[in-house]
Motif scaffolding. Sequence first.
Motif, mmCIF file in Angstrom:
data_model
loop_
_atom_site.group_PDB
_atom_site.id
_atom_site.type_symbol
_atom_site.label_atom_id
_atom_site.label_comp_id
_atom_site.label_asym_id
_atom_site.label_seq_id
_atom_site.Cartn_x
_atom_site.Cartn_y
_atom_site.Cartn_z
ATOM 1 N N ALA A 43 1.822 -0.261 6.582
ATOM 2 C CA ALA A 43 2.606 0.039 7.793
ATOM 3 C C ALA A 43 3.793 -0.910 8.003
ATOM 4 O O ALA A 43 4.932 -0.451 8.168
ATOM 5 N N HIS A 99 -12.416 -4.294 4.129
ATOM 6 C CA HIS A 99 -11.407 -3.738 5.036
ATOM 7 C C HIS A 99 -11.917 -3.931 6.451
ATOM 8 O O HIS A 99 -13.106 -3.769 6.705
ATOM 9 N N VAL A 133 0.851 -1.192 0.000
ATOM 10 C CA VAL A 133 0.000 0.000 0.000
ATOM 11 C C VAL A 133 0.888 1.244 0.000
ATOM 12 O O VAL A 133 1.797 1.380 0.834
ATOM 13 N N LYS A 171 -0.432 4.565 -0.468
ATOM 14 C CA LYS A 171 -1.233 5.795 -0.386
ATOM 15 C C LYS A 171 -0.450 6.877 0.383
ATOM 16 O O LYS A 171 0.535 6.565 1.059
ATOM 17 N N GLU A 226 -9.190 -4.291 12.581
ATOM 18 C CA GLU A 226 -7.987 -4.836 13.226
ATOM 19 C C GLU A 226 -7.827 -4.262 14.636
ATOM 20 O O GLU A 226 -6.715 -4.047 15.100
ATOM 21 N N TRP A 236 -8.907 2.439 -4.920
ATOM 22 C CA TRP A 236 -10.253 2.174 -4.417
ATOM 23 C C TRP A 236 -11.062 3.441 -4.138
ATOM 24 O O TRP A 236 -12.116 3.390 -3.542
ATOM 25 N N TRP A 288 -13.274 -7.914 -1.989
ATOM 26 C CA TRP A 288 -12.461 -7.477 -0.858
ATOM 27 C C TRP A 288 -13.289 -6.748 0.166
ATOM 28 O O TRP A 288 -14.453 -6.365 -0.071
ATOM 29 N N ARG A 335 -3.163 -6.590 1.915
ATOM 30 C CA ARG A 335 -2.820 -5.201 1.568
ATOM 31 C C ARG A 335 -2.036 -4.604 2.731
ATOM 32 O O ARG A 335 -2.624 -4.269 3.762
ATOM 33 N N ALA A 375 -5.017 -6.175 6.387
ATOM 34 C CA ALA A 375 -3.922 -5.206 6.306
ATOM 35 C C ALA A 375 -2.804 -5.719 7.230
ATOM 36 O O ALA A 375 -2.779 -6.915 7.570
ATOM 37 N N TYR A 392 3.117 6.613 2.498
ATOM 38 C CA TYR A 392 3.119 6.931 3.925
ATOM 39 C C TYR A 392 4.185 7.988 4.256
ATOM 40 O O TYR A 392 4.852 7.935 5.295
HETATM 41 C C1 PLP Z 1 -4.265 1.908 4.423
HETATM 42 C C2 PLP Z 1 -4.955 0.688 3.999
HETATM 43 C C3 PLP Z 1 -4.332 -0.566 4.088
HETATM 44 C C4 PLP Z 1 -2.987 -0.768 4.725
HETATM 45 O O1 PLP Z 1 -3.085 -0.714 6.124
HETATM 46 P P1 PLP Z 1 -1.791 -0.919 7.037
HETATM 47 O O2 PLP Z 1 -2.336 -1.106 8.391
HETATM 48 O O3 PLP Z 1 -0.959 0.301 6.868
HETATM 49 O O4 PLP Z 1 -1.090 -2.128 6.528
HETATM 50 C C5 PLP Z 1 -5.007 -1.658 3.583
HETATM 51 N N1 PLP Z 1 -6.230 -1.526 3.022
HETATM 52 C C6 PLP Z 1 -6.858 -0.340 2.929
HETATM 53 C C7 PLP Z 1 -8.206 -0.277 2.305
HETATM 54 C C8 PLP Z 1 -6.252 0.793 3.415
HETATM 55 O O5 PLP Z 1 -6.886 1.972 3.336
#
Ligand code: PLP
Length: 349
Positions: A220, A164, A31, A33, A167, A80, A162, A217, A201, A37
Amino acid sequence: MTATLHVDLTALVANITRVREAVAPAELMLVVKDDAYGHGLAPVVRAAAGAGVRWFGAFDIGTARAVRGELGEDVRIFAWIAAAHADLRAAAEAGIDLGVGDADLLEDAAAAAGRVGRPLRVHLKLDTGLHRNGVRPEAWPRFVSRAAALEAEGALDVVGIWSHIAEASDDEDDDARALFERGLQQAHDAGLRPVVRHLAASAASFARPEFRYDMVRVGAFCYGIRSAGGPSAGQLGLVPIARLEAEVLGVGEDGVRVDVGALHGLPSRLEGRASVATPAGTRRLLSVGEMDSLIAAWPGAAPGDRVIVYGSGADGEASATDLAELIGTIGEEIAVRVSPLVPRSYAVE
Ligand SMILES: *Cc1c(COP(=O)(O)O)cnc(C)c1O
């Protein structure tokens, strides 16, 4: 501006290797974005592609196109957020994999693909409880059958499904995964055969094998940013890749002024909570001074001395997550808030 963010691309590659081993046989989507980071998009994606990463998670279409520009046609790029019709057209033209979590967007994506003259690859998003975006479970059966129809027409290629997850607690994540499983079954019943199912994630990708599916995905952990309240980077086998160094600008009565671009940068809530590692190896509390420069004080400080605002998380250096925990946030927020005016310097061994 005298601060510098030092980014160690060798450490990035080592983390990527570690993550890939940990999640195998699931694929890693890196990732990237928020300018990877805050570490700088272009150097990060080039190093990652060199290390064999084939999937990139870009969030927005602009970032996705920038990754395409850097790496060419060889990689898959997932975005996305499509804000406008122009985005959909650009996604279709640049061969971007698009996350779609809305029935109207699905129609618009199919129309954009029709205008460009090639099918658009889409990943259908189920809302499993975060309520950010994604199709609600009650609307999902209709959504997937409409997607199957558009696929049969040749407008879309449904390659992924998919969601999200937060966590934050295992129980909530388990509930989300149960919804995800049901959504996968319903998609299958509608005739869809997605090849990449992705849910996890960073945190879940390491801790919870059943959340890995075909791809994870991860942002971090690849940057060596551990989860707040979670295991240390060392325990995870990861190394923070960035070190934010600042120079002492002046020594006054109230302390020493260091400049880390705080104006658009680090949260000022860190004032009085975070400390910096000084050249003498001691730690001093930060406070925010005039012009939003940061102030730290220690005996014998001199202009030109360099302090470490965050770095390895070991040997007296705080990590980004160490700072984040002081103000109840996550390490990513510290990393992405380093001002874009702070120059990045890249080391590769
Ligand atoms: C930012 C993000 C991730 C990555 O999350 P991390 O905790 O940094 O690994 C994965 N999926 C989506 C949709 C995200 O927005």
